[in-house]
Design a protein around this motif. Structure first.
Motif, mmCIF file in Angstrom:
data_model
loop_
_atom_site.group_PDB
_atom_site.id
_atom_site.type_symbol
_atom_site.label_atom_id
_atom_site.label_comp_id
_atom_site.label_asym_id
_atom_site.label_seq_id
_atom_site.Cartn_x
_atom_site.Cartn_y
_atom_site.Cartn_z
ATOM 1 N N PHE A 19 -7.588 2.471 -4.605
ATOM 2 C CA PHE A 19 -7.458 2.117 -6.148
ATOM 3 C C PHE A 19 -8.855 2.046 -6.543
ATOM 4 O O PHE A 19 -9.726 1.038 -6.448
ATOM 5 N N LEU A 22 -11.932 0.943 -4.237
ATOM 6 C CA LEU A 22 -11.172 0.052 -3.131
ATOM 7 C C LEU A 22 -10.193 0.997 -2.259
ATOM 8 O O LEU A 22 -9.214 1.619 -2.959
ATOM 9 N N ALA A 24 -7.363 0.969 0.342
ATOM 10 C CA ALA A 24 -6.386 0.072 0.355
ATOM 11 C C ALA A 24 -5.640 0.770 1.940
ATOM 12 O O ALA A 24 -5.364 -0.301 2.898
ATOM 13 N N PRO A 43 -4.071 -8.967 8.789
ATOM 14 C CA PRO A 43 -4.543 -10.153 7.665
ATOM 15 C C PRO A 43 -3.977 -9.781 6.222
ATOM 16 O O PRO A 43 -3.592 -8.609 5.793
ATOM 17 N N ASN A 44 -4.282 -10.739 5.550
ATOM 18 C CA ASN A 44 -3.901 -10.473 3.791
ATOM 19 C C ASN A 44 -4.909 -9.609 3.478
ATOM 20 O O ASN A 44 -5.868 -9.582 3.839
ATOM 21 N N GLY A 45 -4.334 -8.533 2.773
ATOM 22 C CA GLY A 45 -5.194 -7.643 1.994
ATOM 23 C C GLY A 45 -5.243 -6.344 3.185
ATOM 24 O O GLY A 45 -6.114 -5.283 2.708
ATOM 25 N N ALA A 46 -4.563 -6.203 4.246
ATOM 26 C CA ALA A 46 -4.735 -5.293 5.202
ATOM 27 C C ALA A 46 -4.124 -3.885 4.628
ATOM 28 O O ALA A 46 -4.672 -2.861 5.341
ATOM 29 N N GLY A 47 -3.377 -3.885 3.809
ATOM 30 C CA GLY A 47 -2.911 -2.583 3.444
ATOM 31 C C GLY A 47 -1.469 -2.303 3.784
ATOM 32 O O GLY A 47 -1.126 -1.436 3.708
ATOM 33 N N LYS A 48 -0.625 -3.790 4.170
ATOM 34 C CA LYS A 48 0.539 -3.481 4.630
ATOM 35 C C LYS A 48 1.529 -3.201 3.491
ATOM 36 O O LYS A 48 2.234 -2.058 3.701
ATOM 37 N N THR A 49 1.622 -3.837 2.475
ATOM 38 C CA THR A 49 2.459 -3.499 1.446
ATOM 39 C C THR A 49 2.269 -2.293 0.864
ATOM 40 O O THR A 49 3.258 -1.621 0.348
ATOM 41 N N THR A 50 0.894 -2.022 0.550
ATOM 42 C CA THR A 50 0.431 -0.650 0.247
ATOM 43 C C THR A 50 1.115 0.526 0.977
ATOM 44 O O THR A 50 1.545 1.590 0.288
ATOM 45 N N GLN A 91 8.360 -7.956 -1.039
ATOM 46 C CA GLN A 91 7.549 -9.254 -0.660
ATOM 47 C C GLN A 91 7.873 -10.291 -1.753
ATOM 48 O O GLN A 91 8.134 -11.307 -1.486
ATOM 49 N N GLU A 178 7.858 -8.676 4.364
ATOM 50 C CA GLU A 178 7.778 -10.298 4.711
ATOM 51 C C GLU A 178 9.176 -10.967 4.357
ATOM 52 O O GLU A 178 9.256 -12.151 3.535
ATOM 53 N N HIS A 209 4.242 -12.012 8.590
ATOM 54 C CA HIS A 209 3.196 -13.101 9.459
ATOM 55 C C HIS A 209 3.620 -14.057 10.221
ATOM 56 O O HIS A 209 2.961 -14.642 11.043
HETATM 57 N N1 LIG Z 1 -1.639 -1.939 -7.483
HETATM 58 C C1 LIG Z 1 -3.062 -2.063 -7.228
HETATM 59 N N2 LIG Z 1 -4.163 -1.984 -7.664
HETATM 60 C C2 LIG Z 1 -5.535 -2.327 -7.331
HETATM 61 N N3 LIG Z 1 -5.584 -2.797 -5.894
HETATM 62 C C3 LIG Z 1 -4.256 -3.033 -5.301
HETATM 63 C C4 LIG Z 1 -3.131 -2.836 -5.667
HETATM 64 N N4 LIG Z 1 -2.166 -3.073 -4.745
HETATM 65 C C5 LIG Z 1 -3.030 -3.445 -3.655
HETATM 66 N N5 LIG Z 1 -4.222 -3.737 -4.091
HETATM 67 C C6 LIG Z 1 -5.509 -3.645 -3.166
HETATM 68 O O1 LIG Z 1 -5.109 -3.281 -1.957
HETATM 69 C C7 LIG Z 1 -5.604 -4.098 -0.918
HETATM 70 C C8 LIG Z 1 -4.203 -4.009 0.034
HETATM 71 O O2 LIG Z 1 -3.395 -4.903 -0.538
HETATM 72 P P1 LIG Z 1 -1.802 -4.733 0.164
HETATM 73 O O3 LIG Z 1 -0.846 -5.620 -0.847
HETATM 74 O O4 LIG Z 1 -1.265 -3.787 0.495
HETATM 75 O O5 LIG Z 1 -2.272 -5.897 1.270
HETATM 76 P P2 LIG Z 1 -1.222 -6.790 2.429
HETATM 77 O O6 LIG Z 1 -1.490 -6.206 3.816
HETATM 78 O O7 LIG Z 1 0.304 -6.469 1.828
HETATM 79 O O8 LIG Z 1 -1.556 -8.231 2.084
HETATM 80 P P3 LIG Z 1 -0.775 -9.648 2.225
HETATM 81 O O9 LIG Z 1 -0.403 -9.901 3.703
HETATM 82 O O10 LIG Z 1 -1.611 -10.517 1.468
HETATM 83 O O11 LIG Z 1 0.600 -9.249 1.506
HETATM 84 C C9 LIG Z 1 -5.944 -5.454 -1.337
HETATM 85 O O12 LIG Z 1 -7.303 -5.387 -1.513
HETATM 86 C C10 LIG Z 1 -5.277 -5.309 -2.806
HETATM 87 O O13 LIG Z 1 -5.900 -6.402 -3.663
#
Ligand SMILES: Nc1ncnc2c1ncn2[C@@H]1O[C@H](COP(=O)(O)OP(=O)(O)OP(=O)(O)O)[C@@H](O)[C@H]1O
Ligand SMILES: [Mg+2]
Length: 251
Positions: A19, A22, A24, A43-50, A91, A178, A209
């Motif tokens: 992004f 950044l 992801a 951890p939070n922000g690891a990129g799982k949902t991405t 999520q 989740e 988690h």
């Molecule tokens: N649409 C987007 N635009 C910009 N940044 C994004 C977007 N989606 C995710 N990110 C960023 O990408 C990184 C990974 O986010 P992601 O949601 O994949 O994490 P996650 O592992 O699912 O975390 P969590 O456990 O908190 O759900 C984070 O820094 C997030 O802020």
């Protein structure tokens, strides 16, 4: 099965999503066998949902390739991927609050997004789908709430509906983001039992988690951190791996 003949349910190679500046997900490669139970942790922000969004096509990947049962789906729309047997839950709950449970499920079966829904149409307009919607609600013990507004449901009940809707598509790969988050102990046990009962025709990839509950459901585990795969393999080996302890405990 001869490993040379194995067609993976999901084959991800060198996947990346950035992004702007950044990153992801970063060079993520992993394979899921048909029917496998995989837990994705990190951890939070690891990129799982991405990663899930890239697999479903909700997000276009910056680089890399995604194969679903041998078919390269990297450039396909979410709709086409769903037709090839991919389903997911989110999520954040995506049911439409001001509509009834039955209408939500019926329209969900049509694969419609809330923005495309035509609220003025009675459920009967959809014929057999309405019957199927009631069957789905029955399967998760919520038929008695079919005419209730989604806004009147408990959080755990909404979660069960979403899971049932995804399963109704009879997916070959189901992604759960989740599914246990925010649930009470009792609700968690109910949802855990629903996940445990998913047939083996479906490979299940779950982000979670709550490791106490999720590890019971998993055969294999992938640990992500800062968008990269840190450890990947059989459940017990990943749990015992010093790199897993390092990410979770900082030791
Ligand atoms: N649409 C987007 N635009 C910009 N940044 C994004 C977007 N989606 C995710 N990110 C960023 O990408 C990184 C990974 O986010 P992601 O949601 O994949 O994490 P996650 O592992 O699912 O975390 P969590 O456990 O908190 O759900 C984070 O820094 C997030 O802020
Ligand atoms: Mg997430």
């Amino acid at each position: 099965m001869n490993s040379a003949e194995l067609t993976y349910a999901l084959e991800i190679s060198h996947l990346r999503k950035s992004f702007g500046g950044l990153v992801a997900t970063h060079d993520v490669s992993l394979t899921i066998r048909p029917g496998e139970r995989r837990l994705i942790i990190g951890p939070n922000g690891a990129g799982k949902t991405t990663l899930f969004n890239q697999i479903t096509g909700d997000l276009q990947s910056t680089a890399g390739q995604i194969r679903l049962f041998g078919v390269d789906v990297t450039q396909l729309t979410p709709y086409r991927r769903a037709h090839l047997g991919l389903a997911r839950t989110y999520q954040i709950i995506t049911l439409f609050d001001r509509d009834t449970l039955e209408h939500n499920v019926t329209l969900g079966l049509l694969g419609l997004r809330p923005s495309r829904w035509q609220m003025w149409r009675p459920v009967s307009y959809y014929g057999d789908l309405s019957t199927e919607a009631r069957r789905i609600l029955d399967a998760v013990g919520l038929l008695h709430l079919a005419d209730s507004l989604v806004s009147d449901l408990a959080y755990g009940e909404k979660r069960r509906v979403e899971l049932a809707m995804a399963l109704a598509q009879k997916p070959r790969v189901l992604l759960l983001d989740e599914p246990l988050a925010g649930l009470s102990n009792a609700e968690r046990a109910t949802v855990k039992a629903l996940i445990a009962a998913i047939p083996r025709e479906t490979a299940v990839v779950m982000i979670e988690h709550d490791m106490d509950t999720a590890l019971d459901l998993a055969e294999t585990v992938t640990l992500l951190n800062y968008g990269r795969v840190i450890v990947d393999g059989e459940r017990d080996a990943v749990v015992a791996d010093p790199k897993t302890r390092e990410v979770y405990l900082g030791v």
